[in-house]
Scaffold this active site. Sequence first.
Site, short mmCIF file in Angstrom:
data_model
loop_
_atom_site.label_atom_id
_atom_site.label_comp_id
_atom_site.label_asym_id
_atom_site.label_seq_id
_atom_site.Cartn_x
_atom_site.Cartn_y
_atom_site.Cartn_z
N ASP A 203 22.83 -14.28 4.93
CA ASP A 203 23.24 -14.99 3.09
C ASP A 203 22.13 -14.48 2.46
O ASP A 203 22.60 -13.54 0.89
CB ASP A 203 23.04 -15.98 3.11
CG ASP A 203 23.99 -16.19 1.07
OD1 ASP A 203 24.44 -15.44 0.89
OD2 ASP A 203 23.89 -17.30 0.81
N SER A 227 27.50 -16.01 -3.75
CA SER A 227 28.28 -15.44 -3.00
C SER A 227 29.63 -17.05 -2.87
O SER A 227 29.85 -18.49 -3.45
CB SER A 227 27.35 -16.49 -2.28
OG SER A 227 26.55 -16.32 -1.47
N GLN A 277 31.56 -11.10 3.43
CA GLN A 277 31.32 -11.60 2.17
C GLN A 277 31.49 -11.47 1.16
O GLN A 277 31.78 -10.16 0.96
CB GLN A 277 29.60 -12.63 1.96
CG GLN A 277 28.69 -12.87 0.71
CD GLN A 277 27.92 -13.21 0.92
OE1 GLN A 277 27.01 -13.19 0.10
NE2 GLN A 277 27.13 -14.79 1.56
#
Length: 287
Positions: A203, A227, A277
């Site tokens: 991430d 996110s 993502q």
Amino acid sequence: MGTPVDQLVDLLDLEQIELNIFRGRSPEEELQRTFGGQVAGQALVAAGRTVDGARPVHSLHAYFLRPGVPGVPIVYQVDRIRDGRSFTTRRVLGIQQGRSIFALTADFHQPEQGGIEHQDAMPDVPAPEDLPSALDEVGSRLGELPPFISRRQPFDIRYVDRLRWSKEDLAGVQPRSGVWLRTNGALPDDPLIHVCALTYASDMTLLDAVRAPVEPLWGERNFDMASLDHAMWFHRPFRADEWLLYQQESPIAHGARGLARGEIFDRSGRLVVSVVQEGLFRPLGGR
């Protein structure tokens, strides 16, 4: 205190407070929200602690529901959805201050042989030994490291392309980014630790690909980003304390959301993990 890698291992070592309930630390940070990779990594630890170790995780799908509060512990509740002959499924809810902030579903698969074998080729990029550490580059440019950089210290991250610091550097830049990464020290041999450490790291840089054409990755920030969801598929075993190439690209950004996808290769060229993502991007100051 130990090394940054020791602190990462400690962060992923959840406290079990009931049969299917675990508690994880959330470090104090000078930031508005808890790092998403930390929550995803801890949730995967919670799921893995309820599964036979002979079944490694093969995929996870997660949603970031609310921003977490730094410094406040997170409780992870595991729902044992399925224990089948070949697959095991777990659902994990991350709860902080009485509210759900994160939801994850993880699937575990008993290793077996198949008749189909193919993969994308690893790109031809400079070796990590020929590239500077991002922390060294940023530190030498800024003189001091920004607060959020503390979460990167357990990892040696090296950008394949030179870092860009001004809008003048963005001419012709495509929505792509690549980094070599590994932990800044050896990890225990437990495969779950390596999977969860890479989940944590996955991430850190993925949304760079969305931002690459419009703002310098390490210069002035024009967007607040967060996110929204995260998905990973674990194809082959790997070690997170050995060099991995993380190639990232963004096929679309629209309507304040940007999609990014990544492929992670080990040093021998094997594709070991795929990642997707979506992030939220809002202009700072109403611009």
